[in-house]
Motif scaffolding. Structure first.
Motif, mmCIF file in Angstrom:
data_model
loop_
_atom_site.group_PDB
_atom_site.id
_atom_site.type_symbol
_atom_site.label_atom_id
_atom_site.label_comp_id
_atom_site.label_asym_id
_atom_site.label_seq_id
_atom_site.Cartn_x
_atom_site.Cartn_y
_atom_site.Cartn_z
ATOM 1 N N ARG A 1 -1.465 11.037 -18.116
ATOM 2 C CA ARG A 1 -2.728 11.789 -18.001
ATOM 3 C C ARG A 1 -2.838 12.487 -16.643
ATOM 4 N N LEU A 2 -2.329 11.829 -15.595
ATOM 5 C CA LEU A 2 -2.424 12.387 -14.242
ATOM 6 C C LEU A 2 -1.472 13.554 -14.026
ATOM 7 N N LYS A 3 -0.511 13.737 -14.904
ATOM 8 C CA LYS A 3 0.464 14.836 -14.825
ATOM 9 C C LYS A 3 1.114 14.904 -13.450
ATOM 10 N N GLY A 4 2.385 14.693 -13.432
ATOM 11 C CA GLY A 4 3.113 14.787 -12.181
ATOM 12 C C GLY A 4 3.297 13.446 -11.482
ATOM 13 N N TRP A 5 2.718 12.382 -12.018
ATOM 14 C CA TRP A 5 2.891 11.062 -11.429
ATOM 15 C C TRP A 5 3.687 10.200 -12.390
ATOM 16 N N ASP A 6 4.597 9.412 -11.839
ATOM 17 C CA ASP A 6 5.389 8.483 -12.636
ATOM 18 C C ASP A 6 4.721 7.120 -12.632
ATOM 19 N N LEU A 7 4.980 6.367 -13.684
ATOM 20 C CA LEU A 7 4.434 5.023 -13.797
ATOM 21 C C LEU A 7 4.780 4.178 -12.566
ATOM 22 N N GLU A 8 5.988 4.326 -12.052
ATOM 23 C CA GLU A 8 6.437 3.525 -10.916
ATOM 24 C C GLU A 8 5.646 3.819 -9.641
ATOM 25 N N GLU A 9 4.968 4.963 -9.588
ATOM 26 C CA GLU A 9 4.196 5.319 -8.397
ATOM 27 C C GLU A 9 2.819 4.660 -8.380
ATOM 28 N N LEU A 10 2.323 4.260 -9.565
ATOM 29 C CA LEU A 10 1.017 3.610 -9.639
ATOM 30 C C LEU A 10 1.160 2.137 -9.290
ATOM 31 N N ALA A 11 0.205 1.612 -8.532
ATOM 32 C CA ALA A 11 0.236 0.192 -8.173
ATOM 33 C C ALA A 11 0.029 -0.653 -9.419
ATOM 34 N N ALA A 12 0.884 -1.630 -9.612
ATOM 35 C CA ALA A 12 0.786 -2.548 -10.755
ATOM 36 C C ALA A 12 -0.427 -3.452 -10.582
ATOM 37 N N PRO A 13 -0.976 -3.974 -11.688
ATOM 38 C CA PRO A 13 -2.132 -4.874 -11.587
ATOM 39 C C PRO A 13 -1.851 -6.021 -10.608
ATOM 40 N N GLY A 14 -2.820 -6.264 -9.740
ATOM 41 C CA GLY A 14 -2.706 -7.317 -8.742
ATOM 42 C C GLY A 14 -2.126 -6.856 -7.421
ATOM 43 N N LYS A 15 -1.496 -5.671 -7.413
ATOM 44 C CA LYS A 15 -0.899 -5.175 -6.161
ATOM 45 C C LYS A 15 -2.017 -4.735 -5.213
ATOM 46 N N LYS A 16 -1.860 -5.085 -3.936
ATOM 47 C CA LYS A 16 -2.880 -4.808 -2.925
ATOM 48 C C LYS A 16 -2.374 -3.747 -1.954
ATOM 49 N N SER A 17 -3.247 -2.815 -1.613
ATOM 50 C CA SER A 17 -2.852 -1.793 -0.641
ATOM 51 C C SER A 17 -2.587 -2.429 0.725
ATOM 52 N N ALA A 18 -3.220 -3.547 1.017
ATOM 53 C CA ALA A 18 -3.005 -4.229 2.296
ATOM 54 C C ALA A 18 -1.593 -4.793 2.406
ATOM 55 N N ASP A 19 -0.888 -4.932 1.290
ATOM 56 C CA ASP A 19 0.473 -5.473 1.308
ATOM 57 C C ASP A 19 1.529 -4.414 1.614
ATOM 58 N N ARG A 20 1.109 -3.131 1.716
ATOM 59 C CA ARG A 20 2.077 -2.085 2.066
ATOM 60 C C ARG A 20 2.654 -2.376 3.439
ATOM 61 N N LEU A 21 3.904 -2.025 3.628
ATOM 62 C CA LEU A 21 4.502 -2.192 4.954
ATOM 63 C C LEU A 21 3.795 -1.281 5.940
ATOM 64 N N ARG A 22 3.428 -1.837 7.056
ATOM 65 C CA ARG A 22 2.720 -1.088 8.078
ATOM 66 C C ARG A 22 3.402 -1.306 9.419
ATOM 67 N N TYR A 23 3.464 -0.272 10.186
ATOM 68 C CA TYR A 23 4.026 -0.353 11.527
ATOM 69 C C TYR A 23 3.072 0.355 12.466
ATOM 70 N N PRO A 24 3.142 0.033 13.744
ATOM 71 C CA PRO A 24 2.371 0.853 14.688
ATOM 72 C C PRO A 24 2.812 2.312 14.532
ATOM 73 N N LEU A 25 1.871 3.215 14.640
ATOM 74 C CA LEU A 25 2.167 4.645 14.487
ATOM 75 C C LEU A 25 2.465 5.258 15.851
ATOM 76 N N LYS A 26 3.608 5.882 15.959
ATOM 77 C CA LYS A 26 3.974 6.570 17.193
ATOM 78 C C LYS A 26 3.787 8.063 16.937
ATOM 79 N N VAL A 27 2.882 8.678 17.682
ATOM 80 C CA VAL A 27 2.495 10.069 17.437
ATOM 81 C C VAL A 27 2.643 10.880 18.717
ATOM 82 N N ASP A 28 3.195 12.086 18.585
ATOM 83 C CA ASP A 28 3.298 12.999 19.723
ATOM 84 C C ASP A 28 1.913 13.592 19.968
ATOM 85 N N SER A 29 1.360 13.380 21.142
ATOM 86 C CA SER A 29 0.007 13.876 21.429
ATOM 87 C C SER A 29 -0.038 15.386 21.604
#
Length: 181
Positions: free
Chosen positions: A83-111
């Motif tokens: 229905r979303l057109k252009g998105w694959d099933l694998e891109e959608l978070a499966a039931p129970g998956k938490k966004s907080a569980d994504r790998l996170r690192y400190p962000l290094k940004v050029d000012s």
């Protein structure tokens, strides 16, 4: 024993015919939501690369709910991806998956020579939808809330971000204070 086999066969046939039913979407709402924001970092023009440490603001949890458990969550997510057109099933978070569980690192940004009170924000795209499936014996109703992707935004306190994106405005208000127009 013959009757039990007939009942099992009918139940299995009913469940499989329901599982194969087409979903009718009554609403599909997509929006970006803020998930992390860094504390304000005071940056000088000469600082170059600056490290930001995003802090969790909200945790999105993917879920599929139905009025009848004959509808598999995988079927709902596959239909939503289509229905979303252009998105694959694998891109959608499966039931129970938490966004907080994504790998996170400190962000290094050029000012980029900018000076001031700077902030980094991150968000995910959330999809909330409701649906109906016609099954033997009646309609089954359900809803799904899932997320995919992620985006970042660089903000400078005291400089209006000039965006209609609510997640960016929320990040600004949380870290820098009220928006001034």
């Amino acid at each position: 024993m013959r009757k039990a086999t007939e009942v099992e066969t009918k139940a299995t046939a009913s469940a499989s015919s329901c599982a194969g039913g087409a979903l009718r979407w009554s609403s599909v709402h997509r929006e970006w939501r803020l998930t992390e924001v860094s504390p304000v970092v005071n940056v000088r023009r000469s600082d170059g690369w600056v490290t930001f440490h995003p802090v969790l603001v909200r945790n999105m949890v993917s879920q599929v709910s139905t009025s009848d458990d004959r509808i598999p969550a995988h079927q709902v997510l596959a239909a939503l991806a289509k229905r979303l057109k252009g998105w694959d099933l694998e891109e959608l978070a499966a039931p129970g998956k938490k966004s907080a569980d994504r790998l996170r690192y400190p962000l290094k940004v050029d000012s980029l020579g900018r000076a001031g009170r700077l902030v980094e924000a991150e968000g995910v795209q959330v999809v909330d939808a409701s649906f109906t499936v016609t099954c033997p014996g009646g309609d089954v109703y359900g809803s799904v809330s899932t997320w995919f992707g992620h985006a970042g935004a660089s903000l400078a306190c005291g400089v209006n971000p000039h965006t209609e994106e609510p997640w960016i405005q929320e990040a600004y208000r949380l870290t820098c204070g009220p928006l001034r127009h």
